[in-house]
Design an enzyme around this catalytic site. Structure first.
Site, PDB file in Angstrom:
ATOM      1  N   GLU A 198      58.916  45.227  34.018  1.00 41.77           N
ATOM      2  CA  GLU A 198      58.743  45.679  32.626  1.00 41.77           C
ATOM      3  C   GLU A 198      57.308  46.138  32.406  1.00 41.77           C
ATOM      4  OE1 GLU A 198      56.921  44.038  30.167  1.00 41.77           O
ATOM      5  OE2 GLU A 198      56.364  42.219  31.263  1.00 41.77           O
ATOM      6  N   GLU A 251      52.800  43.901  24.151  1.00 42.77           N
ATOM      7  CA  GLU A 251      53.043  43.104  22.950  1.00 42.77           C
ATOM      8  C   GLU A 251      52.581  43.906  21.741  1.00 42.77           C
ATOM      9  OE1 GLU A 251      51.858  39.009  22.990  1.00 42.77           O
ATOM     10  OE2 GLU A 251      52.327  38.840  25.115  1.00 42.77           O
ATOM     11  N   CYS A 284      49.142  38.762  30.547  1.00 44.85           N
ATOM     12  CA  CYS A 284      49.491  39.641  31.667  1.00 44.85           C
ATOM     13  C   CYS A 284      48.292  40.083  32.502  1.00 44.85           C
ATOM     14  CB  CYS A 284      50.226  40.862  31.147  1.00 44.85           C
ATOM     15  SG  CYS A 284      51.657  40.403  30.182  1.00 44.85           S
ATOM     16  N   ARG A 286      47.126  33.666  24.239  1.00 36.23           N
ATOM     17  CA  ARG A 286      46.842  33.322  25.633  1.00 36.23           C
ATOM     18  C   ARG A 286      45.664  34.153  26.159  1.00 36.23           C
ATOM     19  NH1 ARG A 286      52.871  33.618  27.951  1.00 36.23           N
ATOM     20  NH2 ARG A 286      53.019  35.103  26.242  1.00 36.23           N
TER      21      ARG A 286
HETATM   22  C1  UGA Z   1      50.015  44.680  29.308  1.00 39.01           C
HETATM   23  C2  UGA Z   1      50.385  46.096  29.764  1.00 39.01           C
HETATM   24  O1  UGA Z   1      49.729  47.067  28.932  1.00 39.01           O
HETATM   25  C3  UGA Z   1      51.886  46.308  29.708  1.00 39.01           C
HETATM   26  O2  UGA Z   1      52.223  47.595  30.232  1.00 39.01           O
HETATM   27  C4  UGA Z   1      52.566  45.232  30.558  1.00 39.01           C
HETATM   28  O3  UGA Z   1      53.981  45.326  30.499  1.00 39.01           O
HETATM   29  C5  UGA Z   1      52.163  43.863  30.043  1.00 39.01           C
HETATM   30  O4  UGA Z   1      50.737  43.727  30.094  1.00 39.01           O
HETATM   31  C6  UGA Z   1      52.850  42.837  30.918  1.00 39.01           C
HETATM   32  O5  UGA Z   1      52.555  42.791  32.111  1.00 39.01           O
HETATM   33  O6  UGA Z   1      53.788  42.185  30.445  1.00 39.01           O
HETATM   34  P1  UGA Z   1      49.747  43.491  26.908  1.00 39.01           P
HETATM   35  O7  UGA Z   1      49.173  42.343  27.681  1.00 39.01           O
HETATM   36  O8  UGA Z   1      50.791  43.241  25.889  1.00 39.01           O
HETATM   37  O9  UGA Z   1      50.382  44.557  27.934  1.00 39.01           O
HETATM   38  O10 UGA Z   1      48.557  44.173  26.132  1.00 39.01           O
HETATM   39  P2  UGA Z   1      47.647  45.474  26.224  1.00 39.01           P
HETATM   40  O11 UGA Z   1      47.884  46.313  25.054  1.00 39.01           O
HETATM   41  O12 UGA Z   1      47.769  46.123  27.548  1.00 39.01           O
HETATM   42  O13 UGA Z   1      46.202  44.824  26.043  1.00 39.01           O
HETATM   43  C7  UGA Z   1      45.687  43.869  26.966  1.00 39.01           C
HETATM   44  C8  UGA Z   1      44.277  43.494  26.616  1.00 39.01           C
HETATM   45  O14 UGA Z   1      43.398  44.572  26.913  1.00 39.01           O
HETATM   46  C9  UGA Z   1      44.043  43.153  25.144  1.00 39.01           C
HETATM   47  O15 UGA Z   1      43.195  42.018  25.058  1.00 39.01           O
HETATM   48  C10 UGA Z   1      43.322  44.379  24.601  1.00 39.01           C
HETATM   49  O16 UGA Z   1      42.479  44.067  23.514  1.00 39.01           O
HETATM   50  C11 UGA Z   1      42.535  44.817  25.809  1.00 39.01           C
HETATM   51  N1  UGA Z   1      42.199  46.259  25.797  1.00 39.01           N
HETATM   52  C12 UGA Z   1      43.173  47.195  25.875  1.00 39.01           C
HETATM   53  C13 UGA Z   1      40.868  46.648  25.744  1.00 39.01           C
HETATM   54  O17 UGA Z   1      39.940  45.813  25.700  1.00 39.01           O
HETATM   55  N2  UGA Z   1      40.560  47.982  25.773  1.00 39.01           N
HETATM   56  C14 UGA Z   1      41.512  48.934  25.847  1.00 39.01           C
HETATM   57  O18 UGA Z   1      41.157  50.131  25.872  1.00 39.01           O
HETATM   58  C15 UGA Z   1      42.852  48.529  25.897  1.00 39.01           C
END
Ligand code: UGA
Length: 424
Positions: free
Chosen positions: A144, A148, A255, A322
């Site tokens: 997947e 979130e 993740c 988390r």
């Molecule tokens: C991430 C992946 O984006 C999904 O494709 C994947 O399915 C998921 O993990 C998983 O393995 O289940 P998620 O953890 O929900 O999704 O969140 P993201 O939107 O990717 O953000 C992750 C972290 O990165 C957050 O703390 C966000 O604030 C940070 N982030 C994101 C940044 O600091 N800068 C950015 O430009 C983007």
């Protein structure tokens, strides 16, 4: 609409529930099973126990096609494809804990009528190892890529669908592919090990992009460049792309930290030192702590200072805490002798007891009352709409550390705040 299938979903956490609701929305009959009876009871009453936009509506709309149960027997009776969506959390050693996957396999007995469709993130090689032991059980890897906060949309409009199957299981893989056909997404048909690697490598690459831009931000601060401008200029290069180039106080969630660690560990198990990922993790840990230095630059010692943290969730639109930066920051601030007050529109209750004694507040204004600084940790949209003049009146020292470069810097400076962003 595709032919109607009857589908099992094993593990009704966040991935499982989104998968179940979306497959039901595509017209399929879904048998969703979890061992936690409270969760199944709530879902059977139509209550969705997690915060995910659009999900309660989807569950309600497809109620007639969604069967929630704690019992495996009806799932095995009614379905052949079993989407495995159980947790694979990291162990203390950094390896993935596969005990919940193993428990599912144990419950299947010696079935040769079913196929596991693995959505849970597992180490590369897991699928092959399971198939060697259980050669009558079908096996398809279908990782997947849901985020979130936008998981329903990500399921319904995926960039790609990855389906991995080894020799002998093409028929099950075809059936899985047919389920996704109405979404009109590119499909990557491959072997199981490559599908498993696509998942881990994608998350590790996105995490690398974030740590990279965070380091550019840190250097930009010293050299007088603005990382937002730099990211804009870099992102227009089609080979780089604009997404995941937002500098901030580090990545969290269930993740990225876990999957980067897992891939590093897997490489290590083969004797290969994945140096780049070691740096990605280290940069992220340091980034989470850099805010302390920014506060000290303006306030000197933090002993006895009152600091407000705006946002607890690891990102907006979720109540998930988390690996959230708020947990690290509250711990570090307490260690420096500061008193911490936090506010989050949905995640604060979940964080109770995990924020190193921080006081949880019901509003931003309560959190910033007499504060020496406010740190924006999560970019909840409502923080952009705040009455900043009132915030300033409440604070003892009008100092804002914008940990996501989310606020209107010029407006805040004009309003009399001292503004610190990330890399600008
Ligand atoms: C991430 C992946 O984006 C999904 O494709 C994947 O399915 C998921 O993990 C998983 O393995 O289940 P998620 O953890 O929900 O999704 O969140 P993201 O939107 O990717 O953000 C992750 C972290 O990165 C957050 O703390 C966000 O604030 C940070 N982030 C994101 C940044 O600091 N800068 C950015 O430009 C983007």
């Amino acid at each position: 609409m595709t032919d109607r299938e009857s589908i099992g979903v094993i593990g009704v956490g966040w991935v499982g529930l989104v998968t179940a609701a979306c497959l039901a929305e595509l017209g399929h009959e879904v048998w969703a099973r979890d061992i936690v009876s409270d969760k199944i009871d709530s879902l059977s009453r139509g209550e969705v126990p997690i915060h995910e936009p659009g999900l309660p509506e989807l569950v309600a709309k497809n109620e007639s096609r969604l069967n929630f149960t704690t019992d495996m027997a009806p799932v095995l009776e009614h379905t052949e494809l079993l989407f495995v969506c159980v947790d694979t959390p990291p162990t203390y050693s950094g390896d993935a804990d596969l005990s919940r996957v193993e428990a599912v396999i144990a419950e299947l007995g010696d079935s040769s009528d079913h196929a596991l469709v693995m959505k849970s993130t597992v180490p590369v090689g897991t699928g092959r190892a399971i198939q060697r032991r259980r050669d009558a059980l079908g096996y398809v890897s279908n990782p997947e890529f849901l985020q979130e906060g936008s998981a329903v949309e990500d399921f319904m409009k995926p960039d790609r669908v990855v389906i991995g199957a080894d020799d002998g299981w093409a028929t099950f893989a075809d059936r899985v592919q047919t389920l996704y056909a109405p979404l009109n997404a590119p499909v990557v048909r491959t072997d199981v090990a490559s599908a498993e690697m696509i998942k881990l490598a994608s998350n590790a690459f996105l995490a690398t992009k974030i740590s990279f831009i965070n380091e550019i931000a840190n250097v930009s601060e010293e050299l007088g460049a603005d990382v937002s401008e730099v990211a804009r200029g870099m992102g227009l290069d089609g080979r780089i792309g604009p997404r995941f180039l937002r500098a901030g106080v580090g990545f969290g969630g269930s993740c990225f930290p876990k999957d980067v660690q897992a891939l590093k560990q897997l490489a290590g198990n083969t004797g290969y030192h994945f140096q780049l990922l070691t740096a990605v993790v280290e940069v992220n840990e340091l980034q989470k702590r850099r805010t302390i230095g920014k506060l000290q630059k303006h306030l000197g010692s933090l002993v006895g200072k009152d600091i407000a943290l705006l946002g607890v969730a690891f990102k907006p639109n979720t109540d998930d805490i988390r690996e959230a930066t708020s947990l690290v920051l509250s711990g570090r601030l307490a260690g420096e002798g500061a008193s911490v007050r936090v506010y989050d529109p949905v995640a604060a209750a979940k964080a109770d007891g995990m924020l190193a004694g921080a006081q949880i507040c019901d509003s931003v204004l309560e959190a910033v009352e007499d504060a020496d600084a406010a740190v924006l940790v999560t970019e909840w949209p409502e923080f952009a709409e705040l009455d900043w003049a009132e915030v300033k009146r409440r604070m003892r020292v009008p100092l804002i550390v914008d940990g996501r470069n989310f606020l209107d810097r010029d407006a805040l400076v004009a309003a009399g705040f001292t503004y610190e962003g990330i890399g600008r």
